[in-house]
Design an enzyme around this catalytic site. Structure first.
Site, PDB file in Angstrom:
ATOM      1  N   ARG A   1     -16.852   4.141  10.132  1.00 28.03           N
ATOM      2  CA  ARG A   1     -16.303   5.423   9.674  1.00 28.03           C
ATOM      3  C   ARG A   1     -17.126   6.026   8.530  1.00 28.03           C
ATOM      4  O   ARG A   1     -17.210   7.246   8.406  1.00 28.03           O
ATOM      5  CB  ARG A   1     -14.837   5.255   9.253  1.00 28.03           C
ATOM      6  CG  ARG A   1     -13.902   5.233  10.447  1.00 28.03           C
ATOM      7  CD  ARG A   1     -12.458   5.113  10.019  1.00 28.03           C
ATOM      8  NE  ARG A   1     -11.563   5.334  11.154  1.00 28.03           N
ATOM      9  CZ  ARG A   1     -10.242   5.163  11.093  1.00 28.03           C
ATOM     10  NH1 ARG A   1      -9.658   4.785   9.975  1.00 28.03           N
ATOM     11  NH2 ARG A   1      -9.503   5.404  12.166  1.00 28.03           N
TER      12      ARG A   1
ATOM     13  N   LYS B   1       1.548  -2.483  25.968  1.00 32.37           N
ATOM     14  CA  LYS B   1       2.876  -1.953  26.249  1.00 32.37           C
ATOM     15  C   LYS B   1       2.898  -0.544  26.816  1.00 32.37           C
ATOM     16  O   LYS B   1       2.219   0.344  26.315  1.00 32.37           O
ATOM     17  CB  LYS B   1       3.690  -1.967  24.957  1.00 32.37           C
ATOM     18  CG  LYS B   1       4.036  -3.371  24.518  1.00 32.37           C
ATOM     19  CD  LYS B   1       4.936  -3.333  23.319  1.00 32.37           C
ATOM     20  CE  LYS B   1       5.497  -4.719  23.038  1.00 32.37           C
ATOM     21  NZ  LYS B   1       6.340  -4.705  21.849  1.00 32.37           N
TER      22      LYS B   1
ATOM     23  N   GLY C   1      -7.231   2.644  18.849  1.00 27.39           N
ATOM     24  CA  GLY C   1      -6.854   1.246  18.616  1.00 27.39           C
ATOM     25  C   GLY C   1      -7.892   0.214  18.992  1.00 27.39           C
ATOM     26  O   GLY C   1      -9.016   0.231  18.504  1.00 27.39           O
TER      27      GLY C   1
ATOM     28  N   GLY D   1      -4.768   6.429  16.161  1.00 28.98           N
ATOM     29  CA  GLY D   1      -3.575   7.216  16.465  1.00 28.98           C
ATOM     30  C   GLY D   1      -3.868   8.665  16.833  1.00 28.98           C
ATOM     31  O   GLY D   1      -3.223   9.229  17.721  1.00 28.98           O
TER      32      GLY D   1
HETATM   33  C1  3PG Z   1      -6.145   5.411  10.767  1.00 28.90           C
HETATM   34  O1  3PG Z   1      -6.777   4.473  10.297  1.00 28.90           O
HETATM   35  O2  3PG Z   1      -5.558   5.367  11.849  1.00 28.90           O
HETATM   36  C2  3PG Z   1      -6.154   6.693  10.001  1.00 28.90           C
HETATM   37  O3  3PG Z   1      -6.894   6.556   8.830  1.00 28.90           O
HETATM   38  C3  3PG Z   1      -4.753   7.171   9.715  1.00 28.90           C
HETATM   39  O4  3PG Z   1      -4.057   6.242   8.949  1.00 28.90           O
HETATM   40  P1  3PG Z   1      -2.460   6.161   9.050  1.00 28.90           P
HETATM   41  O5  3PG Z   1      -2.146   5.636  10.411  1.00 28.90           O
HETATM   42  O6  3PG Z   1      -2.049   5.235   7.935  1.00 28.90           O
HETATM   43  O7  3PG Z   1      -1.939   7.553   8.858  1.00 28.90           O
HETATM   44 MG    MG Z   2      -3.117   4.650  12.274  1.00 32.53          MG
END
Ligand code: 3PG
Ligand code: MG
Length: 399
Positions: free
Chosen positions: A36, A197, A354, A377
């Site tokens: 990142r 899942k 993920g 996410g």
């Molecule tokens: C992540 O790592 O998925 C992003 O930086 C967002 O973080 P968060 O899920 O804690 O909002």
């Molecule tokens: Mg996250």
């Protein structure tokens, strides 16, 4: 939607408040995956090259509005300096006098890093007062945090409404790749969705069957679909309570003309352990005391054939228990095949979310995918067809 990029902004002498996502994995105070940070380098360099002052705003972890030493961004300073190739000056707060002092004294060619935005309760509440305090520190707002754009927070959403705003280079690249994969893709479009899942990926599957031509379902969630069709999956990971939902997704796919591929054969074992004794059986013949841990060779051949038919691939989630050998075989084989097709220029492949990047890295396939997202996410929410607040706030189409 339309958004400004850095090219649309006047940056000389300007304080550029740049929202980045450097929420990187850390172990014993050291960053274990710098991806990142590497991916924001182009934006920071671009701002510096054009005489702007990059002022980095970022969150780290989930401190829930409390100041926590273990979630400070300060330990990342040496890593940032090494990767960005510029001095990084840390401010102990993201607003107020401590931040202002660093911003005002920032030498040309240096980068300011402001402390974790989530130390303030107003961040996750998208409090306009906090956004206004942040806005005092900049002349321009640049959002380069696609992976945090599913959060409507003060530094990702509120701030965009207070300053002239643009997307950074990484944000631009993410949006372009996603548009190529699901916005205006070259058909046929294949989606590979795996993972444990169904319950966490319902909206995603529901959206995809209406948009893609072929859907491969793999990993633990495939067991739920098999069971929903009356197949005995033994001791496999399976959400039996999701059977009705799984059938609805299959019905929607049939109605929309989306071909769904479930594994025709599977690799089963009696224990979930590396090197466990295993055998290949038809998906309909899982022994009642065994569990399905990977897709079998016939299933892999079918997935490879689907990859050959597709012009666009969107991939999220592993096809088996890829963390333990030999149950990584299907994921590795399919990922390598997709990587080869992409490298040959036959396929546009986009992956994210993920475990996906970890699985593709393990397969040695990530480098040859057309695009690998930095988002977890946010990538999933985008696959669900949702509008990401951090992206929407950059929209200038109506202006
Ligand atoms: C992540 O790592 O998925 C992003 O930086 C967002 O973080 P968060 O899920 O804690 O909002
Ligand atoms: Mg996250």
């Amino acid at each position: 939607m339309a958004w400004n990029t850095l090219d649309d902004m006047e940056l000389r002498g300007k304080r550029v408040l740049t929202r980045v996502d450097i929420n990187v994995p850390m172990e014993n105070g050291a960053c274990t995956d710098t991806t990142r940070i590497e991916r924001i380098a182009a934006t920071v360099q671009d701002i510096l090259d054009r005489g702007g002052k990059p002022i980095l705003l970022a969150h780290f972890g989930r401190p829930k509005g409390e100041r926590r030493d273990d979630m400070s961004l300060q330990p990342l300073v040496p890593t940032l300096e090494a990767i960005l190739g510029a001095p990084v000056i840390f401010a102990s707060d993201c607003i107020g006098p401590a931040a202002m002092a660093v911003v005002e004294a920032l030498p040309e060619g240096a980068v300011a890093l402001l402390e974790n935005t989530r130390f303030h309760k107003g961040e996750e509440k998208n409090d306009p007062a906090l956004a206004a305090e942040m806005a005092k520190l900049g002349d321009v707002y640049c959002n380069d945090a696609f992976s945090a754009a599913h959060r409507a927070h003060a530094s990702t959403e509120g701030l965009a409404r207070l300053l002239p705003s643009c997307a950074g280079r990484l944000m631009q690249a993410e949006l372009q790749a996603l548009e190529a994969a699901l916005g205006k893709p070259e058909r046929p479009v294949l989606a590979v969705v795996g993972g444990a899942k169904v319950s966490t990926k319902l909206d995603l599957l529901g959206n995809l069957v209406g948009k893609v031509d072929i859907l491969v379902i793999g990993g633990g969630m495939a067991n739920t679909f098999l069971a929903a069709q009356g197949i005995d999956v033994g001791k496999s990971l399976c959400e039996h309570e999701m059977a009705e939902t799984a059938r609805e997704i299959l019905a929607k796919a049939a109605k929309k003309g989306c071909e769904v591929l479930l594994p025709v054969d599977v690799v089963v074992a009696r224990e979930f352990a590396a090197g466990a004794a295993h055998q290949v059986v038809p998906a309909t013949e899982c022994p009642s005391d065994a569990m399905i841990l990977d897709a079998g060779p016939e299933a892999v051949a079918a997935i490879k054939a689907a990859i050959d038919r597709a012009h666009t691939l969107i991939w999220n989630g592993p096809l088996g228990a890829f963390e333990i050998e030999p149950f990584d075989v299907a994921t590795n084989a399919a990922a390598k095949h997709a990587a080869r097709r992409s490298d040959d220029g036959k396929l546009v492949s986009v992956a994210g979310g993920g475990d996906t990047v970890a699985a593709l890295n393990k397969a040695g396939a990530a480098n040859d995918f057309s695009y690998v997202s930095t988002a977890g996410g946010a990538f999933l929410e985008w696959m669900e067809g949702k509008t990401l607040p951090g992206v929407a706030a950059l929209d200038v189409a109506g202006d």
